[in-house]
Design a protein around this motif. Sequence first.
Motif, mmCIF file in Angstrom:
data_model
loop_
_atom_site.group_PDB
_atom_site.id
_atom_site.type_symbol
_atom_site.label_atom_id
_atom_site.label_comp_id
_atom_site.label_asym_id
_atom_site.label_seq_id
_atom_site.Cartn_x
_atom_site.Cartn_y
_atom_site.Cartn_z
ATOM 1 N N SER A 47 0.720 -1.450 0.104
ATOM 2 C CA SER A 47 0.040 0.183 -0.098
ATOM 3 C C SER A 47 0.884 1.648 0.209
ATOM 4 N N ASP A 48 1.139 1.905 0.757
ATOM 5 C CA ASP A 48 1.952 3.639 1.140
ATOM 6 C C ASP A 48 3.607 2.891 1.784
ATOM 7 N N THR A 49 3.050 1.504 2.787
ATOM 8 C CA THR A 49 4.173 1.080 3.311
ATOM 9 C C THR A 49 5.259 0.155 3.113
ATOM 10 N N PHE A 64 14.729 -3.482 1.686
ATOM 11 C CA PHE A 64 16.357 -2.499 2.176
ATOM 12 C C PHE A 64 16.025 -3.074 3.895
ATOM 13 N N ASP A 65 17.355 -2.577 4.149
ATOM 14 C CA ASP A 65 17.384 -3.108 5.893
ATOM 15 C C ASP A 65 18.153 -1.623 6.324
ATOM 16 N N ILE A 66 18.913 -1.916 7.539
ATOM 17 C CA ILE A 66 19.596 -0.332 7.801
ATOM 18 C C ILE A 66 20.422 -1.432 9.057
ATOM 19 N N TYR A 124 9.577 2.787 5.246
ATOM 20 C CA TYR A 124 8.951 3.975 4.038
ATOM 21 C C TYR A 124 8.239 4.404 4.610
ATOM 22 N N VAL A 125 8.090 5.357 3.921
ATOM 23 C CA VAL A 125 5.739 5.835 4.050
ATOM 24 C C VAL A 125 6.378 6.110 2.675
ATOM 25 N N GLY A 156 3.448 13.036 -1.538
ATOM 26 C CA GLY A 156 4.991 12.761 -3.075
ATOM 27 C C GLY A 156 6.206 12.132 -2.627
ATOM 28 N N GLU A 157 6.445 12.633 -0.980
ATOM 29 C CA GLU A 157 8.355 12.304 -0.635
ATOM 30 C C GLU A 157 8.023 10.918 -0.056
ATOM 31 N N LEU A 158 8.857 10.172 -0.304
ATOM 32 C CA LEU A 158 9.083 8.799 0.084
ATOM 33 C C LEU A 158 9.879 8.495 1.538
ATOM 34 N N VAL A 159 9.132 8.630 3.066
ATOM 35 C CA VAL A 159 9.941 9.715 4.121
ATOM 36 C C VAL A 159 10.402 7.629 4.466
ATOM 37 N N LEU A 160 11.360 8.718 5.215
ATOM 38 C CA LEU A 160 12.322 6.761 6.195
ATOM 39 C C LEU A 160 11.463 7.425 7.684
#
Length: 687
Positions: A10-12, A104-106, A115-116, A121-125
């Motif tokens: 979805s968005d996440t 992805f991983d950190i 990520y959201v 329109g921004e991809l936010v971590l």
Amino acid sequence: MLWQSFDHPSDTFLPDMRIRVSRGGRAGDRLVSWKSPGDPSPGGFTYGIDPVTSLQLFTWNGSSPLWRSGVWTGYRVASDFIEETGAVVLLTVLDLKDDASMSFDIRPPVTRTRYVMSYSGELVLQSWNNASLEWDELGVWPPHGCSRYGYCGAFGYCDNTVAAPTCKCLDGFAPASPEEWSSGRFSSGCRRKEELRCGDGDGFLPLPAMKAPDRFVVVGNRSLDECAAECRRNCSCVAFAYANLSSSAKGDPTRCLVWVGELIDAEKIGGNVAGSETLHLRLAGLAKGRRMGRKTLKTALLVLAGILLTCIFLLILWICKCKGIKQKRRKHRILVLGDLSDPKGFGEGSPTEGYEFPVVSFRDIIAATDNFHESCMIGKGGFGKVYKANLDGQEVAIKRLSRDSEQGIVEFRNEVVLIAKLQHRNLVKFLGCSIEGDEKLLIFEHMPNKSLDALLFSATRKTRLDWPTRFNIIKGVAKGLLYLHQDSRLKIIHRDLKASNILLDEDMRPKIADFGMARMFSDNQQNANTKRVAGTYGYMAPEYAMRGVFSAKSDVYSFGVLVLELVSGVKISSTDQIMEFEDLIDYAWNLWKDGKAKNLLDLSIVESCVPNEVLLCVHIGLLCVQDNPNDRPLMSSVLFVLENGSTTLPIPKKPVYFAHRNNEVEQGRGNSQSSKNSVTLSALDGR
């Protein structure tokens, strides 16, 4: 495992979750934003892997790119250092084949990260804060400023190695509009300081630590030297980049990227950053001259050769004067031209050998145009200017090629011979030419209604083109092309069919003009290849623009674009009236697919149109612009259906995105003089 929510993003985007480029024959996965903070229905922004190349990541606003990652150079696509946590985010491509996916991983791990895709329109971590019980923001993509997609324009790049990222021009380029750049507007991009010469002094300048531009072509199974050679031998190639992916790719480990046309969305991102690579930019004047030894001997030989040539020249002048070879220029003479396929000249035995036509005195042309006075000028373009004049009681149009025009002596001879030999009511009539020193002039019948684009794309003058007139223009152009491809003595491929090269006479009858880039085929020849791709993006077939391959089907593609322009009144290069679609072809195909093809119709001709004819033309236009040349119909089939109708037309295939831009690969030569049929069961099949 029968079902998991990770397969339906979805968005996440969570750790260990994968975003796939394709799945089960359907479109690949994408993160989709909410419509608003309180409305979870799908919004306008999405994020995922490029479905065309599988080599880069995009954030889209509808179908328009908003941000783009670097091109895949190994296992990592991007990495960003998070200052607050001391962590590095790794975006990883797991495979490079049809099942390519991204996760992805950190490192070191930060618990509860995600990520959201925000509604803006921004991809936010984000990471979870156990103290405040809220999500803390760690980073935002795309970053603001010049790293937005295409922000710095063609041949510009965003310098992200400085504290305040700003737009700059690539080496060898300067702002196309210094005034706009000084005011902080960069969309006009940059232009070359010195034009390429195609092998005569061209070289490649390595630009390290760059994010590769968009709109590249992937060439497989090439070494670094072979990749460079691939670009060097194609005069339309402006840059290349190479990567060896042997440590992470399956099958062919090489990745050779080449670019033709404009370079869009490049960035300077510095070294040691995933996605950073060396872009090899083609520039004029970089090739190093060879060393010359024995300077004294060379100088002496040159002086001796100069003296010898001077003596020979004086001897020839004396012989000519003695024998009376030098005569006054006659008003009419014979120009014998030969094989049009030979770029060095025209040999004996060609179909055009011995053809006679008038060569008009340059003095007569000066008198008829009042020494090329501006009051006689009726048009101009990249080739030069067009003047209206009266010669021997007949109104004519005189095309005067400028001395720095791209239309050289080969194209001039090409146009003279072809148009003189070809006689058809839908081809412009050639009356003569004139050659005087550097002056090259062509004389045609005068077209009082100028070129098609002067009417079709003018908001005030397009009303003169009602639907019956446009339909007759479509059929007239089809008849002219059929004559060139099949019915004339010479089989001719035009290669530059577009609205500006269609002239209209007093009865609005179309006449195909400008044969400077045309090529003659033998009876059994199906296609040809050229290293010098010339024409107008948008009208050029993909196989011609990308690989230099042209055939009769290349003209069919251009005809299809012209048909869609006549129906819609929208120029192929325009983006103002097609909403979020890539270009007019994409817009027309989507309307046709949804059963809304009638919405493509120009509003100025709604009252005069015949719906069945309009839908038939849209259908034919989409068949003509199919990507595979074998899928496009022949002009004989096109004309038959236009005049008789058909109920068994094949379904056009969805066009693949191709960079249609109104950029001249070679300087343009546009002329600036610029009842319902019965329906049959004939099929329009590609052959």
